[in-house]
Design a protein around this motif. Structure first.
Motif, PDB file in Angstrom:
ATOM      1  N   TYR A   1      -8.531  61.927 136.794  1.00 54.74           N
ATOM      2  CA  TYR A   1      -8.781  60.494 136.634  1.00 54.74           C
ATOM      3  C   TYR A   1      -8.425  59.786 137.937  1.00 54.74           C
TER       4      TYR A   1
ATOM      5  N   TYR B   1       0.446  47.694 129.996  1.00 55.76           N
ATOM      6  CA  TYR B   1      -1.011  47.484 129.924  1.00 55.76           C
ATOM      7  C   TYR B   1      -1.404  46.361 128.957  1.00 55.76           C
TER       8      TYR B   1
ATOM      9  N   LEU C   1      -4.592  59.939 139.413  1.00 54.53           N
ATOM     10  CA  LEU C   1      -3.427  59.873 138.516  1.00 54.53           C
ATOM     11  C   LEU C   1      -2.665  61.193 138.499  1.00 54.53           C
TER      12      LEU C   1
ATOM     13  N   LEU D   1      -1.844  57.610 130.075  1.00 55.81           N
ATOM     14  CA  LEU D   1      -3.177  57.049 129.856  1.00 55.81           C
ATOM     15  C   LEU D   1      -3.750  57.506 128.511  1.00 55.81           C
TER      16      LEU D   1
ATOM     17  N   LYS E   1      -8.988  52.787 122.722  1.00 57.06           N
ATOM     18  CA  LYS E   1      -9.938  52.497 123.804  1.00 57.06           C
ATOM     19  C   LYS E   1     -10.188  53.788 124.578  1.00 57.06           C
ATOM     20  N   HIS E   2     -11.366  53.917 125.122  1.00 57.43           N
ATOM     21  CA  HIS E   2     -11.661  55.095 125.943  1.00 57.43           C
ATOM     22  C   HIS E   2     -10.818  55.029 127.223  1.00 57.43           C
ATOM     23  N   PRO E   3     -10.302  56.179 127.694  1.00 59.11           N
ATOM     24  CA  PRO E   3      -9.480  56.156 128.918  1.00 59.11           C
ATOM     25  C   PRO E   3     -10.170  55.447 130.092  1.00 59.11           C
ATOM     26  N   GLU E   4     -11.477  55.669 130.234  1.00 59.59           N
ATOM     27  CA  GLU E   4     -12.189  55.034 131.361  1.00 59.59           C
ATOM     28  C   GLU E   4     -12.165  53.509 131.254  1.00 59.59           C
ATOM     29  N   GLU E   5     -12.175  53.031 130.015  1.00 57.29           N
ATOM     30  CA  GLU E   5     -12.147  51.576 129.803  1.00 57.29           C
ATOM     31  C   GLU E   5     -10.805  51.006 130.274  1.00 57.29           C
ATOM     32  N   ILE E   6      -9.754  51.754 129.976  1.00 55.07           N
ATOM     33  CA  ILE E   6      -8.412  51.324 130.404  1.00 55.07           C
ATOM     34  C   ILE E   6      -8.334  51.332 131.934  1.00 55.07           C
ATOM     35  N   LEU E   7      -8.880  52.359 132.542  1.00 54.43           N
ATOM     36  CA  LEU E   7      -8.850  52.440 134.008  1.00 54.43           C
ATOM     37  C   LEU E   7      -9.652  51.296 134.640  1.00 54.43           C
TER      38      LEU E   7
ATOM     39  N   ASP F   1      -9.967  48.343 133.344  1.00 54.79           N
ATOM     40  CA  ASP F   1      -9.094  47.164 133.227  1.00 54.79           C
ATOM     41  C   ASP F   1      -8.061  47.157 134.354  1.00 54.79           C
ATOM     42  N   ILE F   2      -7.529  48.329 134.656  1.00 57.50           N
ATOM     43  CA  ILE F   2      -6.498  48.406 135.704  1.00 57.50           C
ATOM     44  C   ILE F   2      -7.121  48.130 137.080  1.00 57.50           C
ATOM     45  N   GLU F   3      -8.324  48.614 137.276  1.00 56.83           N
ATOM     46  CA  GLU F   3      -9.022  48.298 138.538  1.00 56.83           C
ATOM     47  C   GLU F   3      -9.280  46.801 138.652  1.00 56.83           C
TER      48      GLU F   3
ATOM     49  N   PHE G   1      -7.439  44.520 137.392  1.00 56.96           N
ATOM     50  CA  PHE G   1      -6.148  43.931 137.732  1.00 56.96           C
ATOM     51  C   PHE G   1      -5.957  43.972 139.252  1.00 56.96           C
ATOM     52  N   PHE G   2      -6.254  45.119 139.860  1.00 61.63           N
ATOM     53  CA  PHE G   2      -6.064  45.255 141.313  1.00 61.63           C
ATOM     54  C   PHE G   2      -6.992  44.312 142.084  1.00 61.63           C
TER      55      PHE G   2
END
Lengths: 140, 117
Positions: free
Chosen positions: A7, A33, B14, B22, B31-37, B39-41, B43-44
């Motif tokens: 990932y 989160y 990661l 995650l 939520k799908h892991p990619e969806e969380i990532l 969201d984090i992107e 944020f950045f």
């Protein structure tokens, strides 16, 4: 299956200049989160106010934890006492057969001459047996 | 277009522990892991817009406040629950004592009656 997958996230390179420990930052973002979306409405202008808010809310939380600790202790003592009484009653319940015999004998000997309500007495014995020997839930 | 060209990104992979976090998060939040990532992107993306040098510190303080608010709500619910259980336990103590006294009294009465004849 997912754990074997790689990932990656794309982070603007200027972030690296602002933050000393990127790994820690990503860690924290996973930990917090669920609050990220709240940032849209957050007022982050005043450090001092934020710190005061944090101090205030920490004090409130500590106080609640202390209250909870005392209540748990009180419950623990009552629960212990309850277990003792329940055990005592269970031991007493072992003699219920004998008690029922005495009731039948009394009825045989005295019959209607007595004001003793035999049905109520049987119910008392049955209730005791249900609760303490058969451990049935008693409903009001 | 020139802005996009100027913006450079670093690929962050990661760690194993972060992947575990995650996946747990994905399970908990459904939520799908990619969806969380993603969201984090996002944020950045917002994060680079802040001029404030102490912004990360402030954000962490804000997150801590939110976490404590949630814990306070949870603890308040725990307190309501333990008060209910305590009340129930108090009532049971009275019932156990009443049951005992009733059965002892009945036993004594029957004992007396059986001895009389």
């Amino acid at each position: 299956m997912y754990l074997r997958k790689k990932y990656r996230i794309l982070i603007p390179d200027t972030t690296i200049d602002k933050v000393s420990d990127m790994e820690d930052m990503v860690d924290q973002l996973f930990d917090y989160y669920i609050y990220i979306q709240d940032l849209a409405e957050a007022d982050l202008s005043d450090s001092e106010r934020l710190n005061n808010d944090l101090d205030g809310i920490s004090a409130e939380y500590n106080e609640l934890c202390q209250d909870y600790g005392k209540l748990m202790q009180e419950y623990g003592v009552l629960n212990f006492h309850g277990s003792e009484l329940f055990t005592r009653n269970t031991i007493t319940g072992l003699k219920l057969g004998l008690l029922m015999n005495k009731l039948e004998r009394a009825k045989g000997m005295w019959g209607d001459q007595l004001t003793l309500d035999y049905d109520s007495a049987r119910k008392i014995i049955q209730h005791f047996a249900d609760r303490y020997l058969l451990k049935k839930e008693i409903e009001d | 277009m020139s802005n996009l060209e100027k913006k450079k990104y670093v690929k962050y992979e990661l760690s194993y522990k972060q992947k575990q976090k995650l996946l747990k998060l994905s399970e908990r939040s459904n939520k799908h892991p990619e969806e969380i990532l993603t969201d984090i992107e996002s944020f950045f993306e917002d994060f680079v817009g802040y001029e404030d040098k102490r912004i990360w510190e402030k954000i962490l303080t804000f997150f801590n406040i939110r976490l404590l608010e949630q814990k306070i709500n949870q603890r308040s619910d725990d307190i309501v629950e333990i008060k209910k259980k305590t009340k129930l336990q108090r009532d049971l103590l009275v019932e156990y004592e009443d049951d005992y006294l009733t059965i002892v009294e009945l036993g004594q009465t029957l004992e007396t009656l059986n001895k009389m004849k």
